[in-house]
Design an enzyme around this catalytic site. Structure first.
Site, PDB file in Angstrom:
ATOM      1  N   HIS A 127      46.754  39.329  41.538  1.00 26.33           N
ATOM      2  CA  HIS A 127      46.287  39.050  42.901  1.00 26.33           C
ATOM      3  C   HIS A 127      44.758  39.146  43.027  1.00 26.33           C
ATOM      4  O   HIS A 127      44.095  38.216  43.489  1.00 26.33           O
ATOM      5  CB  HIS A 127      46.969  39.992  43.895  1.00 26.33           C
ATOM      6  CG  HIS A 127      46.438  39.850  45.292  1.00 26.33           C
ATOM      7  ND1 HIS A 127      46.681  38.733  46.066  1.00 26.33           N
ATOM      8  CD2 HIS A 127      45.651  40.659  46.030  1.00 26.33           C
ATOM      9  CE1 HIS A 127      46.067  38.871  47.236  1.00 26.33           C
ATOM     10  NE2 HIS A 127      45.440  40.034  47.244  1.00 26.33           N
TER      11      HIS A 127
ATOM     12  N   ASN B  43      41.221  38.879  54.763  1.00 21.59           N
ATOM     13  CA  ASN B  43      41.723  37.782  53.938  1.00 21.59           C
ATOM     14  C   ASN B  43      40.594  36.962  53.326  1.00 21.59           C
ATOM     15  O   ASN B  43      40.812  35.823  52.901  1.00 21.59           O
ATOM     16  CB  ASN B  43      42.613  36.864  54.777  1.00 21.59           C
ATOM     17  CG  ASN B  43      44.003  37.423  54.876  1.00 21.59           C
ATOM     18  OD1 ASN B  43      44.734  37.421  53.895  1.00 21.59           O
ATOM     19  ND2 ASN B  43      44.361  37.916  56.047  1.00 21.59           N
TER      20      ASN B  43
ATOM     21  N   ARG C 272      41.308  41.579  61.780  1.00 24.02           N
ATOM     22  CA  ARG C 272      41.967  41.931  60.523  1.00 24.02           C
ATOM     23  C   ARG C 272      42.056  40.735  59.572  1.00 24.02           C
ATOM     24  O   ARG C 272      42.179  40.906  58.360  1.00 24.02           O
ATOM     25  CB  ARG C 272      43.355  42.519  60.811  1.00 24.02           C
ATOM     26  CG  ARG C 272      44.000  43.120  59.578  1.00 24.02           C
ATOM     27  CD  ARG C 272      45.121  44.066  59.911  1.00 24.02           C
ATOM     28  NE  ARG C 272      45.752  44.539  58.690  1.00 24.02           N
ATOM     29  CZ  ARG C 272      46.647  45.502  58.633  1.00 24.02           C
ATOM     30  NH1 ARG C 272      47.022  46.119  59.735  1.00 24.02           N
ATOM     31  NH2 ARG C 272      47.181  45.873  57.479  1.00 24.02           N
TER      32      ARG C 272
ATOM     33  N   GLU D 283      39.660  43.029  44.828  1.00 19.06           N
ATOM     34  CA  GLU D 283      39.671  43.441  46.237  1.00 19.06           C
ATOM     35  C   GLU D 283      38.417  44.259  46.571  1.00 19.06           C
ATOM     36  O   GLU D 283      37.889  44.151  47.670  1.00 19.06           O
ATOM     37  CB  GLU D 283      40.923  44.262  46.567  1.00 19.06           C
ATOM     38  CG  GLU D 283      42.210  43.452  46.655  1.00 19.06           C
ATOM     39  CD  GLU D 283      42.282  42.516  47.877  1.00 19.06           C
ATOM     40  OE1 GLU D 283      41.450  42.639  48.801  1.00 19.06           O
ATOM     41  OE2 GLU D 283      43.168  41.648  47.884  1.00 19.06           O
TER      42      GLU D 283
ATOM     43  N   ARG E  87      65.951  52.899  62.230  1.00 13.21           N
ATOM     44  CA  ARG E  87      64.961  52.190  63.068  1.00 13.21           C
ATOM     45  C   ARG E  87      63.583  52.853  63.041  1.00 13.21           C
ATOM     46  O   ARG E  87      62.837  52.796  64.023  1.00 13.21           O
ATOM     47  CB  ARG E  87      65.436  52.073  64.521  1.00 13.21           C
ATOM     48  CG  ARG E  87      66.728  51.306  64.675  1.00 13.21           C
ATOM     49  CD  ARG E  87      67.008  50.962  66.111  1.00 13.21           C
ATOM     50  NE  ARG E  87      68.261  50.247  66.232  1.00 13.21           N
ATOM     51  CZ  ARG E  87      69.438  50.819  66.369  1.00 13.21           C
ATOM     52  NH1 ARG E  87      69.525  52.141  66.417  1.00 13.21           N
ATOM     53  NH2 ARG E  87      70.516  50.094  66.473  1.00 13.21           N
TER      54      ARG E  87
ATOM     55  N   HIS F 120      45.881  32.951  47.535  1.00 16.53           N
ATOM     56  CA  HIS F 120      47.327  32.857  47.760  1.00 16.53           C
ATOM     57  C   HIS F 120      47.859  31.528  47.246  1.00 16.53           C
ATOM     58  O   HIS F 120      48.964  31.462  46.694  1.00 16.53           O
ATOM     59  CB  HIS F 120      47.651  33.012  49.248  1.00 16.53           C
ATOM     60  CG  HIS F 120      47.526  34.429  49.732  1.00 16.53           C
ATOM     61  ND1 HIS F 120      47.168  34.759  51.019  1.00 16.53           N
ATOM     62  CD2 HIS F 120      47.718  35.619  49.096  1.00 16.53           C
ATOM     63  CE1 HIS F 120      47.153  36.083  51.153  1.00 16.53           C
ATOM     64  NE2 HIS F 120      47.478  36.621  49.999  1.00 16.53           N
TER      65      HIS F 120
ATOM     66  N   HIS G 244      41.122  34.861  50.250  1.00 20.65           N
ATOM     67  CA  HIS G 244      42.568  34.872  50.032  1.00 20.65           C
ATOM     68  C   HIS G 244      43.254  33.526  50.258  1.00 20.65           C
ATOM     69  O   HIS G 244      44.386  33.348  49.823  1.00 20.65           O
ATOM     70  CB  HIS G 244      43.236  35.925  50.923  1.00 20.65           C
ATOM     71  CG  HIS G 244      43.074  37.329  50.413  1.00 20.65           C
ATOM     72  ND1 HIS G 244      41.849  37.903  50.161  1.00 20.65           N
ATOM     73  CD2 HIS G 244      43.992  38.292  50.105  1.00 20.65           C
ATOM     74  CE1 HIS G 244      42.020  39.141  49.727  1.00 20.65           C
ATOM     75  NE2 HIS G 244      43.309  39.403  49.683  1.00 20.65           N
TER      76      HIS G 244
ATOM     77  N   LYS H 129      38.546  49.254  55.410  1.00 16.40           N
ATOM     78  CA  LYS H 129      39.910  48.860  55.791  1.00 16.40           C
ATOM     79  C   LYS H 129      40.338  49.624  57.045  1.00 16.40           C
ATOM     80  O   LYS H 129      40.919  49.050  57.971  1.00 16.40           O
ATOM     81  CB  LYS H 129      40.869  49.139  54.628  1.00 16.40           C
ATOM     82  CG  LYS H 129      42.320  48.890  54.975  1.00 16.40           C
ATOM     83  CD  LYS H 129      42.885  47.646  54.357  1.00 16.40           C
ATOM     84  CE  LYS H 129      44.198  47.245  54.988  1.00 16.40           C
ATOM     85  NZ  LYS H 129      45.073  46.510  54.111  1.00 16.40           N
TER      86      LYS H 129
ATOM     87  N   GLU I 209      46.590  42.181  63.354  1.00 16.63           N
ATOM     88  CA  GLU I 209      45.962  40.957  62.841  1.00 16.63           C
ATOM     89  C   GLU I 209      45.877  39.859  63.897  1.00 16.63           C
ATOM     90  O   GLU I 209      46.273  38.716  63.663  1.00 16.63           O
ATOM     91  CB  GLU I 209      46.707  40.447  61.601  1.00 16.63           C
ATOM     92  CG  GLU I 209      45.854  39.529  60.753  1.00 16.63           C
ATOM     93  CD  GLU I 209      46.468  39.223  59.406  1.00 16.63           C
ATOM     94  OE1 GLU I 209      46.150  39.951  58.451  1.00 16.63           O
ATOM     95  OE2 GLU I 209      47.259  38.283  59.310  1.00 16.63           O
TER      96      GLU I 209
ATOM     97  N   LYS J  38      51.022  47.394  56.824  1.00 13.69           N
ATOM     98  CA  LYS J  38      51.762  46.144  56.581  1.00 13.69           C
ATOM     99  C   LYS J  38      52.820  46.445  55.534  1.00 13.69           C
ATOM    100  O   LYS J  38      52.494  46.814  54.397  1.00 13.69           O
ATOM    101  CB  LYS J  38      50.829  45.061  56.052  1.00 13.69           C
ATOM    102  CG  LYS J  38      50.103  44.298  57.124  1.00 13.69           C
ATOM    103  CD  LYS J  38      49.404  43.110  56.498  1.00 13.69           C
ATOM    104  CE  LYS J  38      48.582  42.370  57.499  1.00 13.69           C
ATOM    105  NZ  LYS J  38      47.774  41.304  56.864  1.00 13.69           N
TER     106      LYS J  38
HETATM  107  N1  GLY Z   1      45.754  43.137  52.986  1.00 13.29           N
HETATM  108  C1  GLY Z   1      45.276  42.628  54.225  1.00 13.29           C
HETATM  109  C2  GLY Z   1      45.665  43.479  55.399  1.00 13.29           C
HETATM  110  O1  GLY Z   1      46.163  44.563  55.223  1.00 13.29           O
HETATM  111  O2  GLY Z   1      45.484  43.058  56.492  1.00 13.29           O
END
Ligand code: GLY
Length: 355
Positions: free
Chosen positions: A253, A230, A226, A178, A114, A237, A233, A212, A222, A136
């Site tokens: 990507h 994107n 955050r 990016e 956990r 995507h 994106h 970032k 997010e 993430k």
């Molecule tokens: N790659 C976008 C983020 O980490 O929020």
């Protein structure tokens, strides 16, 4: 020489260490950030030849090449390897690779006992400026990419720019997509303004990591800010999903993000949010990173739209991150006709017609 960019998250604050040779700081970082660790499992991927020394007894586990490694079955396989190697919750997982490895190993670490500590050693430009920072983690299921995962912050991220020298050209291009995104976001930090393509690589990676870090510190889960990460994106995507990414159109990507950034600028212009000069700026920045901006020939507008309606930012509508008078922001409820017309503009410019 390395530089340190902190990701400020109260008691979970951690450092991103950027620069040539950063990987050699792993033993010190593990000792400082996971002082309870008596053993480590290094998770890496076939084809990655970066060796690291966490300074404690280590077992190396190699996952298969490619995005298909981001699967629930690989999470099970990793957790079983962790258990068999005697890893306890006091120990540490070290992810050595690009975004596939940091996403997968991070999620396995989040799940094992956990929640077990992990450190990312990012070996691709894309991972150094984006994927490895921000916690993430997750894997794909047949129904969608990254649909199963967790926010689980690493104890540190090492961005060793020396190891980028061996990146294949297409992986470089993907990372540059990016970087171009950060260049266009208009967010400055104490580490400098937005990156520009003429700066030294370490400086560019540092500035991207700092942007970032600032965004993640402000909005870890997010909720709003955050989502700005994107930028470009929504179309990217959709392109990746509709053409099966690397197996279809061949777009990596970040290459898809480059197309998505110019699309977002054209859409913003159509909506009266920005003028021609700003669209030209987008084209110049993306071009400065030597990235193509045309829609792939096989792109099908209806199919792209169906994926864009399913974008995670959308609320049953078409949602984009768009530039405007107050900078880049999330815009909900964009008219379908404007999206179709912007895609058509891009198609006609591909075939050489004036826009
Ligand atoms: N790659 C976008 C983020 O980490 O929020």
């Amino acid at each position: 020489m390395t530089r340190v960019v902190p990701v400020e998250l109260s008691d979970r604050t951690y450092d991103v260490v950027v620069g040539e040779g950063a990987r050699h700081e792993l033993a010190r970082i593990v000792a400082e950030t996971v002082p309870t660790a008596k053993r480590a499992v290094v998770v890496t991927q076939e084809g990655i030849v970066v060796e690291v020394d966490p300074g404690i007894p280590v077992e190396v586990v190699t996952v298969p090449d490619g995005e298909s490694a981001k699967s629930l079955s690989q999470v099970e396989e990793l957790c079983r390897r962790f258990a068999r190697s005697g890893l306890s919750r006091a120990d540490v997982v070290v992810a050595v690779g690009g975004g596939v490895v940091t996403d997968l190993a991070g999620f396995a670490a989040a799940s094992f006992h956990r929640g077990t500590a992990y450190v990312n050693v990012a070996t691709s430009l894309l991972a150094q400026v984006d994927a490895a920072i921000g916690g993430k983690t997750g894997v794909n299921i047949p129904e969608g990419k990254n649909l199963v995962g967790a926010f689980w912050q690493p104890r540190a991220v090492l961005c060793d720019t020396e190891v980028l020298a061996t990146l294949p050209p297409r992986e470089w291009a993907s990372g540059r997509g990016e970087v171009a995104k950060y260049a266009l976001l208009g967010i400055g930090t104490p580490y400098g303004d937005a990156p520009t393509s003429d700066l030294a690589l370490d400086e560019q990676v540092t500035r991207c990591a700092a942007i970032k870090a600032a965004v993640v510190s402000a909005d870890e889960r997010e909720g709003d800010r955050r989502m700005l990460l994107n930028y470009g994106h929504t179309l990217a995507h959709a392109l990746e999903a509709s053409t099966f990414g690397d197996d279809g159109s061949g777009l990596r990507h970040g290459e898809a993000v480059a197309v998505g950034l110019v699309f977002a600028a054209l859409l913003a212009r159509r909506l009266g949010r920005i003028d021609d000069a700003r669209v030209d700026h987008h084209r110049r920045v993306v071009g400065g990173y030597d990235l193509a901006t045309a829609l792939p020939v096989s792109a099908d507008a209806e199919q792209l739209l169906s994926f864009m309606y399913r974008d995670k930012k959308a609320q049953g509508d078409l949602t984009f991150v768009l530039d405007g008078a107050s900078g880049v922001e999330v815009v909900h409820g964009v008219d379908r006709a404007d999206v179709v017309a912007t895609l058509a503009d891009m198609e006609s410019s591909r075939s050489g017609n004036p826009q």
